[in-house]
Design an enzyme around this catalytic site. Structure first.
Site, mmCIF file in Angstrom:
data_model
loop_
_atom_site.group_PDB
_atom_site.id
_atom_site.type_symbol
_atom_site.label_atom_id
_atom_site.label_comp_id
_atom_site.label_asym_id
_atom_site.label_seq_id
_atom_site.Cartn_x
_atom_site.Cartn_y
_atom_site.Cartn_z
ATOM 1 N N VAL A 8 2.835 0.015 -2.686
ATOM 2 C CA VAL A 8 2.514 0.747 -3.924
ATOM 3 C C VAL A 8 1.461 1.810 -3.565
ATOM 4 C CG1 VAL A 8 1.564 0.564 -6.253
ATOM 5 C CG2 VAL A 8 3.021 -1.255 -5.351
ATOM 6 N N HIS A 36 -1.369 -5.427 -5.212
ATOM 7 C CA HIS A 36 -1.406 -6.887 -5.422
ATOM 8 C C HIS A 36 -0.663 -7.261 -6.703
ATOM 9 C CE1 HIS A 36 -5.425 -6.270 -3.278
ATOM 10 N NE2 HIS A 36 -4.796 -7.096 -2.483
ATOM 11 N N GLN A 69 1.855 -7.728 9.722
ATOM 12 C CA GLN A 69 1.445 -9.034 9.184
ATOM 13 C C GLN A 69 2.670 -9.799 8.659
ATOM 14 O OE1 GLN A 69 -2.258 -9.647 6.798
ATOM 15 N NE2 GLN A 69 -0.843 -9.643 5.084
ATOM 16 N N GLN A 76 4.672 -4.942 2.183
ATOM 17 C CA GLN A 76 5.193 -4.240 3.351
ATOM 18 C C GLN A 76 4.146 -3.264 3.912
ATOM 19 O OE1 GLN A 76 7.963 -5.079 4.781
ATOM 20 N NE2 GLN A 76 7.859 -3.478 6.338
ATOM 21 N N ARG A 114 -9.816 -1.409 0.396
ATOM 22 C CA ARG A 114 -10.813 -0.616 1.132
ATOM 23 C C ARG A 114 -10.928 0.816 0.612
ATOM 24 N NH1 ARG A 114 -8.744 -3.909 5.317
ATOM 25 N NH2 ARG A 114 -10.360 -5.163 6.324
ATOM 26 N N MET A 140 -7.056 -11.055 -0.602
ATOM 27 C CA MET A 140 -8.499 -11.104 -0.331
ATOM 28 C C MET A 140 -9.264 -10.503 -1.517
ATOM 29 S SD MET A 140 -8.967 -10.730 3.726
ATOM 30 C CE MET A 140 -8.782 -8.962 3.842
#
Ligand code: AMP
Length: 302
Positions: A178, A37, A155, A150, A189, A30
């Site tokens: 991480v 990421h 999810q 993870q 966030r 996102m």
């Protein structure tokens, strides 16, 4: 690296690689990319011939309008970071490209997997939104491998379930969380936290670490392990929204740590809702004192 915005552009950009039998990796995100990421993109670049990063803030998975509105968006920086980590294509569709007028289909993983933990806190629409968008992204890009973190353990389970149930021809690869040097799991966030909230956000990983250490010292009772989480978090004036020790495959609560279990927590720090988790392994008996607090947890969850 090229940015494409439509499914047609994405498919034609991928067509030569597919024709040549090259391995395509997809990293769904996102955006507001961070090292978490980037670790997925780097691994995808190691394992695949061509890496697509998708950047789509999926309205369907947000159960709070304010959370969606303030979600950080910085596509230009994301494109540069993704390229540097080894991505060839950035797929950044508009909401109407993903959900065109008349869109009426959703994918829902039924049963406990989607209903527990985040399903209780965020409602059924959260994982319905996740399952639907991930299914769509997999159908759009048709990758050989899709990469997930993870950090969002539930999810990953929901996605593995839908990939198996719908016979989607993709391998799901989950990679370790991480963390920041003080242990806080990286999250887009985190950028929304004030300095004081950032300090309190440490409570999540600190709580997990306290339980890991207690487990390594031999404690097996779930109540005691969850008590350690709550106590540690309370030191930073944070009460978890939930703290649960569950079976890592079914997410059913466990009463004792007799086999590997998932310790999952969520907490609100101000207006920002954060989640974290750790795998507890009853065969780990030594408590290593890390020189770098983040490392112990990263090692345990690897
Ligand atoms: P998001 O952009 O938050 O939807 O995350 C995109 C992907 O990155 C998901 O598979 C997340 O689980 C993964 N991810 C997010 N944070 C981390 C992290 N700290 N470490 C590893 N993977 C992460």
């Amino acid at each position: 690296m090229r940015t494409v915005r439509t499914v047609a552009e994405l498919r034609s950009a991928l067509a030569p690689a597919r024709r040549d039998g090259l391995a395509i990796g997809l990293v769904p995100t996102m955006g507001a990319l961070h090292e978490g990421h980037l670790s997925l993109i780097r691994r995808a670049a190691q394992e695949c011939d061509l890496v697509v990063v998708s950047l789509f803030v999926n309205p369907a998975q947000f159960n709070e309008r304010a959370d969606l509105d303030r979600y950080p968006r910085r596509e230009r920086e994301d494109a540069a970071l993704a390229a540097r980590a080894g991505a060839e294509l950035l797929f950044a569709p508009a909401v109407e490209e993903v959900y065109p007028p008349g869109f009426a289909t959703s994918v829902e993983v039924l049963g406990g997997l989607a209903e527990r933990l985040e399903g209780v806190s965020r409602g059924a629409e959260h994982f319905r939104g996740v399952a639907t968008v991930v299914t769509k992204l997999l159908c759009m890009a048709l990758p050989d491998v899709a990469y997930f973190g993870q950090k969002d353990a539930q999810q990953v389970l929901v996605i593995r379930r839908l990939v198996a149930d719908l016979n989607l021809p993709v391998r799901v690869q989950a990679l370790p969380t991480v963390r920041e040097p003080d242990g806080l799991a990286m999250s887009s966030r985190n950028a929304l936290l004030s300095p004081a909230e950032r300090e309190r956000a440490r409570s999540l990983s600190a709580g997990l670490r306290a339980a890991s250490e207690l487990a390594a010292d031999g404690e097996r009772a779930t109540e005691a392990l969850l008590g350690a989480v709550r106590e540690k978090m309370a030191e930073l004036d944070v009460e978890p929204e939930y703290a649960a020790l569950v079976d890592p495959d079914t997410l059913e609560p466990v009463e004792r740590l007799t086999e590997t279990a998932l310790l999952a927590i969520a907490a609100r720090i101000g207006d920002v809702r954060l989640i974290d988790n750790e795998i507890l392994d009853p065969t780990t008996t030594t408590t290593t004192t890390p020189t770098h607090p983040g490392e112990a947890i990263a090692t345990c969850s690897a």
